[in-house]
Design an enzyme around this catalytic site. Structure first.
Site, PDB file in Angstrom:
ATOM      1  CG  ASP A 265      -5.363  -4.586 -10.487  1.00  0.00           C
ATOM      2  OD1 ASP A 265      -4.944  -5.526  -9.781  1.00  0.00           O
ATOM      3  OD2 ASP A 265      -6.556  -4.250 -10.542  1.00  0.00           O
TER       4      ASP A 265
ATOM      5  N   GLY B 222       0.808  -1.209   0.000  1.00  0.00           N
ATOM      6  CA  GLY B 222       0.000   0.000   0.000  1.00  0.00           C
ATOM      7  C   GLY B 222       0.837   1.253   0.000  1.00  0.00           C
TER       8      GLY B 222
END
Length: 302
Positions: A261, A230
């Site tokens: 992605d 993250g």
């Protein structure tokens, strides 16, 4: 003249509904491997052939998907169109911090029969001829047990022929009958992967690993492991060396959909172009930082 790399990404694209603050719904298309395919094609340009491998219906939404993919430069030769079937559908709901929640309608999605139809035979035979095969944990879930067995055989044959196999772990618990079934499926394919793009939170949820060290220790035989964390730094192990690259900070996160992605796409594109793991991670962070500042999975093409 250099022969373009041939890359096949295997998975599912769905009808995407974005739930807006005023209660309205914005319709588009998205799916983890499709998002990566689009961004990968944009990153590599004409130096590659990027084909998407999936199954759709014969409806107008499926027609629109194929048109969009073609406009993005993706190859459609490996897309099956199954009469009377439909694509899956999902809705994105985001909170004030841009964190998202997904609601799915996909039990009858055509992709579930992607590798079990007669039309799948030439596709399965062609996949080992590609230079790179890419799939995800969501791919494993939606293919079902029979499809997973056929995919595994394809990966093994592809690697024998010199292909690179790339796996993004994307674990979605509600897609699996049980965590035990998911663990068995993941372990079955991870033995046949060259580059593993792993989200730390997903590794923790699926296998119970407490931290990044446990994740790295779990995959001693993998050539290249990338741990996405993250907003925290990305950690990598490649060729026995370890690397860490900080994420790029943004002032306002609008929607984290496709952050991982897009990171995977830019990372892989950089590595295929000869970049180091550190250069690749910086490219991944840069693209992901742009994607999370717009709603939905796919930014408009520049």
């Amino acid at each position: 003249m250099t022969t373009p790399l041939r890359i096949a990404l295997i998975g599912e694209c769905m009808i995407e509904l974005q739930h807006r603050a005023d209660g309205s719904l914005q319709q588009s298309f998205g799916g983890d491997t499709l998002n990566t395919a689009v961004y990968l094609r944009r990153e590599l340009g004409d130096n590659s052939v990027v084909d998407y491998v999936t199954a759709l219906g014969d409806d107008s939404f499926s027609d629109a998907m194929c048109q969009q993919w073609s406009d993005e430069g993706l190859g459609l030769d490996m897309v099956q169109r199954l009469p009377g079937r439909l694509p899956g559908l999902y809705c994105i709901q985001t909170d004030a911090r841009g964190e998202r929640k997904f609601l799915y309608w996909r039990n009858e999605a055509a992709v579930r029969d992607c590798f079990t139809t007669p039309a799948a035979e030439p596709i399965l035979a062609a996949l080992p001829t590609y230079d790179v095969l890419y799939f995800s944990g969501i791919t494993l879930a939606v293919l079902g047990e029979a499809g997973r067995e056929r995919l595994l055989a394809t990966l093994i044959e592809a690697r024998k022929r010199g292909a690179k196999v790339v796996f993004d772990n994307n674990y979605r618990p509600r897609l699996w009958a049980s965590v035990e079934v998911a663990r068995a499926a993941y372990r079955g394919v991870l033995a046949h992967v060259d580059i593993a793009l792993l989200t730390e939170d997903d590794e923790r949820a699926l296998f119970g690993y407490a931290d990044s060290e446990q994740v790295f220790a779990a995959y001693p035989g993998l050539e290249e492991v990338v741990l996405k964390r993250g907003a925290d730094e990305c950690l990598m192990r490649c060729g026995g060396e370890r690397f860490a690259v900080p994420a790029q900070r943004v002032e306002k996160v609008v929607d984290t959909t496709a952050a991982g992605d897009s990171f995977s796409a830019a990372y892989l594109a950089s590595r295929l172009k000869g970049g180091t793991p550190e250069q690749a991670a910086r490219s991944g962070h840069q693209l992901a930082s742009q994607v999370i500042q717009v709603p939905g999975a796919l930014m408009k093409h520049p």
